[in-house]
Design a protein around this motif. Structure first.
Motif, PDB file in Angstrom:
ATOM      1  N   UNK A 473      16.543 -51.960 -57.690  1.00 42.93           N
ATOM      2  CA  UNK A 473      16.669 -50.182 -57.670  1.00 42.93           C
ATOM      3  C   UNK A 473      14.891 -49.762 -58.005  1.00 42.93           C
ATOM      4  N   UNK A 474      13.979 -50.207 -57.480  1.00 42.39           N
ATOM      5  CA  UNK A 474      12.501 -49.544 -57.417  1.00 42.39           C
ATOM      6  C   UNK A 474      12.416 -49.184 -56.134  1.00 42.39           C
ATOM      7  N   UNK A 475      11.645 -47.718 -56.404  1.00 41.06           N
ATOM      8  CA  UNK A 475      11.662 -46.788 -55.843  1.00 41.06           C
ATOM      9  C   UNK A 475      10.308 -47.844 -54.774  1.00 41.06           C
ATOM     10  N   UNK A 476      10.675 -47.007 -52.944  1.00 40.56           N
ATOM     11  CA  UNK A 476       9.861 -47.697 -52.132  1.00 40.56           C
ATOM     12  C   UNK A 476       9.200 -46.252 -52.270  1.00 40.56           C
ATOM     13  N   UNK A 477       8.335 -46.315 -51.646  1.00 40.23           N
ATOM     14  CA  UNK A 477       7.791 -44.925 -51.428  1.00 40.23           C
ATOM     15  C   UNK A 477       7.431 -44.043 -49.845  1.00 40.23           C
ATOM     16  N   UNK A 478       8.338 -45.205 -49.250  1.00 35.49           N
ATOM     17  CA  UNK A 478       7.968 -45.181 -47.779  1.00 35.49           C
ATOM     18  C   UNK A 478      10.027 -44.384 -47.564  1.00 35.49           C
ATOM     19  N   UNK A 479      10.942 -45.602 -48.282  1.00 29.93           N
ATOM     20  CA  UNK A 479      12.223 -44.339 -48.364  1.00 29.93           C
ATOM     21  C   UNK A 479      12.476 -42.715 -49.481  1.00 29.93           C
ATOM     22  N   UNK A 480      12.125 -43.039 -50.508  1.00 32.12           N
ATOM     23  CA  UNK A 480      11.142 -42.199 -51.551  1.00 32.12           C
ATOM     24  C   UNK A 480      11.029 -40.396 -50.517  1.00 32.12           C
ATOM     25  N   UNK A 481       9.895 -41.295 -49.770  1.00 28.43           N
ATOM     26  CA  UNK A 481       9.072 -39.754 -49.281  1.00 28.43           C
ATOM     27  C   UNK A 481      10.478 -39.791 -48.189  1.00 28.43           C
ATOM     28  N   UNK A 482      10.741 -39.768 -47.304  1.00 23.98           N
ATOM     29  CA  UNK A 482      11.912 -39.773 -46.368  1.00 23.98           C
ATOM     30  C   UNK A 482      13.371 -38.456 -47.161  1.00 23.98           C
ATOM     31  N   UNK A 483      13.871 -39.068 -48.540  1.00 26.95           N
ATOM     32  CA  UNK A 483      14.353 -38.942 -49.321  1.00 26.95           C
ATOM     33  C   UNK A 483      13.903 -36.688 -49.921  1.00 26.95           C
ATOM     34  N   UNK A 484      12.739 -37.235 -50.956  1.00 25.81           N
ATOM     35  CA  UNK A 484      12.219 -36.939 -51.012  1.00 25.81           C
ATOM     36  C   UNK A 484      12.082 -34.793 -50.072  1.00 25.81           C
ATOM     37  N   UNK A 485      11.949 -35.315 -48.709  1.00 26.45           N
ATOM     38  CA  UNK A 485      11.205 -34.085 -47.400  1.00 26.45           C
ATOM     39  C   UNK A 485      12.544 -34.049 -47.552  1.00 26.45           C
ATOM     40  N   UNK A 486      13.851 -34.368 -47.698  1.00 28.63           N
ATOM     41  CA  UNK A 486      14.979 -33.410 -47.485  1.00 28.63           C
ATOM     42  C   UNK A 486      15.531 -32.396 -49.014  1.00 28.63           C
ATOM     43  N   UNK A 487      15.046 -33.105 -49.640  1.00 30.97           N
ATOM     44  CA  UNK A 487      15.099 -32.272 -50.945  1.00 30.97           C
ATOM     45  C   UNK A 487      14.249 -31.459 -51.117  1.00 30.97           C
ATOM     46  N   UNK A 488      13.559 -31.187 -50.480  1.00 33.48           N
ATOM     47  CA  UNK A 488      12.048 -30.141 -50.896  1.00 33.48           C
ATOM     48  C   UNK A 488      11.975 -29.507 -49.112  1.00 33.48           C
ATOM     49  N   UNK A 489      12.918 -29.199 -48.666  1.00 23.34           N
ATOM     50  CA  UNK A 489      12.409 -28.725 -47.709  1.00 23.34           C
ATOM     51  C   UNK A 489      11.822 -27.388 -47.177  1.00 23.34           C
ATOM     52  N   UNK A 490      11.619 -26.856 -47.939  1.00 20.31           N
ATOM     53  CA  UNK A 490      10.110 -25.766 -48.073  1.00 20.31           C
ATOM     54  C   UNK A 490       9.130 -25.969 -48.065  1.00 20.31           C
ATOM     55  N   UNK A 491       8.574 -26.835 -48.965  1.00 20.25           N
ATOM     56  CA  UNK A 491       7.593 -27.757 -49.340  1.00 20.25           C
ATOM     57  C   UNK A 491       6.803 -29.142 -48.637  1.00 20.25           C
ATOM     58  N   UNK A 492       5.893 -28.879 -48.612  1.00 20.69           N
ATOM     59  CA  UNK A 492       5.077 -29.560 -47.294  1.00 20.69           C
ATOM     60  C   UNK A 492       4.651 -31.323 -48.141  1.00 20.69           C
ATOM     61  N   UNK A 493       5.239 -32.376 -47.917  1.00 20.67           N
ATOM     62  CA  UNK A 493       5.176 -33.681 -48.585  1.00 20.67           C
ATOM     63  C   UNK A 493       3.940 -34.733 -47.873  1.00 20.67           C
TER      64      UNK A 493
END
Ligand code: ADP
Ligand code: MG
Length: 648
Positions: A473-493
């Motif tokens: 259940x521990x979040x990995x930065x690589x996977x989370x990065x992809x998820x968050x990118x689709x979550x914040x489509x208008x922002x730069x990550x």
């Protein structure tokens, strides 16, 4: 027999056992005697068989009447037998120890200790401790409080205890305190830590040995201090006019705490003896500029400064900061990290870098000052590299080391404390966010970024996703990065972690500093020192996986400017209701973080909750590791400290 003799001189210790002992760090008889039980079993209650109550932990003394090997349903070999005393019979059973039938034949008198239970409607012991009774010797394994040793490297408690007993019967332990006031004597402590008569004995024995550990650390620090005082150093001239004009050129006014610390350092520099000072200051208290001012004084006197940071990212940031601060001065600054190496170290005035610098330091001709930033991330051994050179040393740490510990581990250093944050800093609002509110939290972050032009860190504990059950259940930065990118489509990550190349790390971090990235998704690599004043939101995933001190450091990445800052904590377990003991504890810990903003207070608390190894990062560095004592035992530290000043 001498305490310093090698364990290989003991009977039954051949090359094979010697190797195993060495693996546990046991080389001498003294080491062996300090290998202490991690818990005790109370077998002191000796019971007649007719009085045995099922479920009790007891010792029975009797004679073996039968014993044989018997296969169990699962194919294991079981050694089953019977013992009898004048009052009754009891069954005994062991597993997979066929040799027992040869040792414990009928007629042998033995003591067995353990918890009693039922077996085929008979009273029985399963896998009890046992010991042949020999009228001429006391029992070692049964009939008393029995120590259980950490059974690593294939050394059984029983085997260890027999070797220890052999030594105790032959060795002389000499007291080194003139006055043991209220403590066990050294000899009594060593004896009773292994063979206590009562649990109280074992506590007192442990107390004395813990005392010894503190005592020895204090003596070592005192020796270090004496040694460095003997070495002659240079005394520096303090050019107040030049320093004042430099301080005036800074973009801010120094805090009074910074001024106080600088004055303490200046008086060290004027002195003939080398400076050896520990500068403690909470995250964001402005230690970097203090080190810059000290470097400047060193430069004015014609000497070089070496500044060491524990990560490339931080070394790089310091390099940029120093270049900016000294842009109007002809000071030559260079950066040396694992991948960036500038050869002409001889002609530089300030050399900034990571561990990679350690190999270079010998080449510096005119080294006058060494600054070690985030000292707790290095080990003492790594820092002890200067050998014969004896420059001034300024050690800086943001991990607030409780005073008692600082005085023990670092008692060879003078202590300066920055106990004030620059003006205008606001308390960082910290929330523990339940998983149901994740969407809401993201929306809020999004609006903060668009409305207030602020920036956000999102911390994930791992780099890659893990297959292991506990880390699922521990979040990995690589996977989370992809998820968050689709979550914040208008922002730069941006994505940052330790496995990137140095150039890539610097690029990402610079983009974030320049404000081109709105959100930096990262591992805790940013924990130490990173300074991006415009970032005001810190979101930490899996916060239950971090200690309070570390969370405080992470949180300290925001709140570095004058804007209101926030820290959002998510836990790995927040999907499930938080009722279990374990997660309950984590929640309590995190709740403290939402309430307490002072690093010192949090460190004290963390120390109580988790022990010093985690708090000071000493576990990794093997530095200041205590085998028996506990850093939270302030009273004992004080007692040892008194004893050292009285006798040395
Ligand atoms: P730390 O003690 O955590 O290493 P830094 O040295 O990185 O802290 O300083 C944190 C931030 O505060 C930096 O942006 C720095 O420029 C700024 N700063 C330092 N001293 C002052 C001061 N006296 N007034 C205002 N800002 C300051
Ligand atoms: Mg810093």
């Amino acid at each position: 027999m001498e305490l310093t003799d090698s364990v290989s001189t003991l009977p039954f210790v051949g090359p094979n056992y010697e190797k195993k002992l060495n693996k546990l760090g046991i080389f001498s008889i003294l080491d062996l005697l300090h290998h202490v039980p991690h818990r005790y079993l109370d077998f002191s209650k000796i019971t007649k068989i007719k009085d045995v109550i099922v479920g009790e932990t007891i010792t029975v003394i009797g004679t073996v009447t039968s014993i044989r090997n018997q296969a169990t349903k699962t194919g294991r070999l079981m050694q089953i037998g019977q013992i009898e005393d004048l009052t009754g019979k009891i069954t005994v059973a062991w597993f997979s120890q066929p040799f027992l039938t040869r040792m414990l034949f009928p007629g042998v008198k033995i003591a067995v200790s353990g918890e009693t239970s039922w077996f085929n409607r008979n009273l029985a012991f399963f896998s009890p401790q046992y010991e042949k009774i020999d009228e001429s010797h006391e029992t070692v394994h049964t009939g008393k409080i029995v120590g259980v040793y950490p059974e690593t490297a294939g050394l059984s408690s029983k085997w260890l205890k027999a070797r220890i007993k052999y030594c105790l019967d032959r060795v002389k332990i000499v007291e080194f305190l003139k006055n043991t006031k209220g403590l066990f004597s050294f000899e009594e402590a060593i004896y009773k830590i292994h063979f206590p008569q009562s649990l109280e004995d074992s506590h007192k024995a442990k107390e004395r040995l813990a005392f010894n550990e503190f005592y020895n650390l204090l003596v070592e620090a005192k020796e270090r201090r004496k040694k460095s005082e003997k070495k002659k150093s240079i005394s520096l001239k303090i050019d107040h006019t030049a320093i004042n004009s430099f301080v005036k050129s800074l973009p801010f006014k120094l805090t009074s705490s910074q001024n106080k610390v600088i004055a303490e350092i200046m008086s060290d520099l004027k002195n003939k003896n080398s400076m050896n000072r520990l500068l403690q200051g909470d995250v964001g208290s402005g230690k970097t500029v203090v080190s810059a001012i000290v470097s400047f004084v060193t430069f004015l006197n014609g000497y070089q400064t070496v500044l060491m940071a524990p990560t490339q990212i931080l070394a790089n940031q310091h390099y940029e900061t120093f270049k900016e601060i000294f842009k109007n001065y002809k000071i030559r600054i260079s950066l040396i990290t694992g991948s960036v190496v500038k050869k002409d170290v001889g002609v530089n005035d300030i050399i900034i870098g990571t561990h990679a610098l350690l190999n270079k330091i010998k080449e510096f001709e005119k080294i006058g000052l060494v600054v070690i930033d985030e000292q707790h991330k290095f080990g003492v051994k790594q820092i002890d590299f200067l050998k014969n050179k004896n420059p001034n040393k300024l050690t800086m740490t943001a991990t607030p080391i409780p005073r008692t510990i600082a005085q023990t581990l670092f008692s060879d250093m003078d202590l300066s404390i920055l106990d004030e944050l620059p003006k205008g800093r606001m308390k960082i609002k910290t929330w523990l966010v339940p998983n149901q509110k994740r969407e809401k939290a993201y929306e809020w972050i999004s609006s903060q970024i668009t409305v207030h032009r602020s920036q956000c860190f999102i911390i994930c504990p791992l780099v890659e996703e893990s297959d292991s059950e506990t880390l699922k259940n521990v979040k990995s930065v690589k996977k989370e990065f992809l998820l968050l990118k689709s979550h914040f489509p208008l922002l730069n990550l941006g994505l940052l972690h330790g496995k990137l190349k140095e150039k890539e790390k610097n690029e990402v971090l610079n983009e974030f500093k320049n404000g081109n990235l709105n959100i930096l998704v990262t591992t805790p690599v940013v924990e130490v020192g990173i300074d991006v004043p415009n970032a005001t939101i810190m979101l930490i995933e899996g916060a239950d996986r971090f200690g309070l001190a570390q969370l405080h450091q992470l949180r300290g990445r925001v709140g570095r400017g004058e804007k209101e800052s926030y820290c959002l904590l998510f836990t790995t377990k927040s999907q499930a209701p938080l009722t279990e003991n374990d997660s309950g504890k984590a929640v309590n810990r995190l709740t403290e973080l939402t309430k307490i903003n002072s690093g010192f207070e949090l460190a004290e608390l963390d120390l109580k909750l988790r022990g010093a190894g985690d708090v000071l990062g000493t576990k990794q560095s093997g530095f200041g590791n205590l085998k028996i004592a506990n850093w939270s035992d302030t009273k004992l530290i004080m007692l040892a400290s008194k004893a050292v000043s009285a006798y040395n």
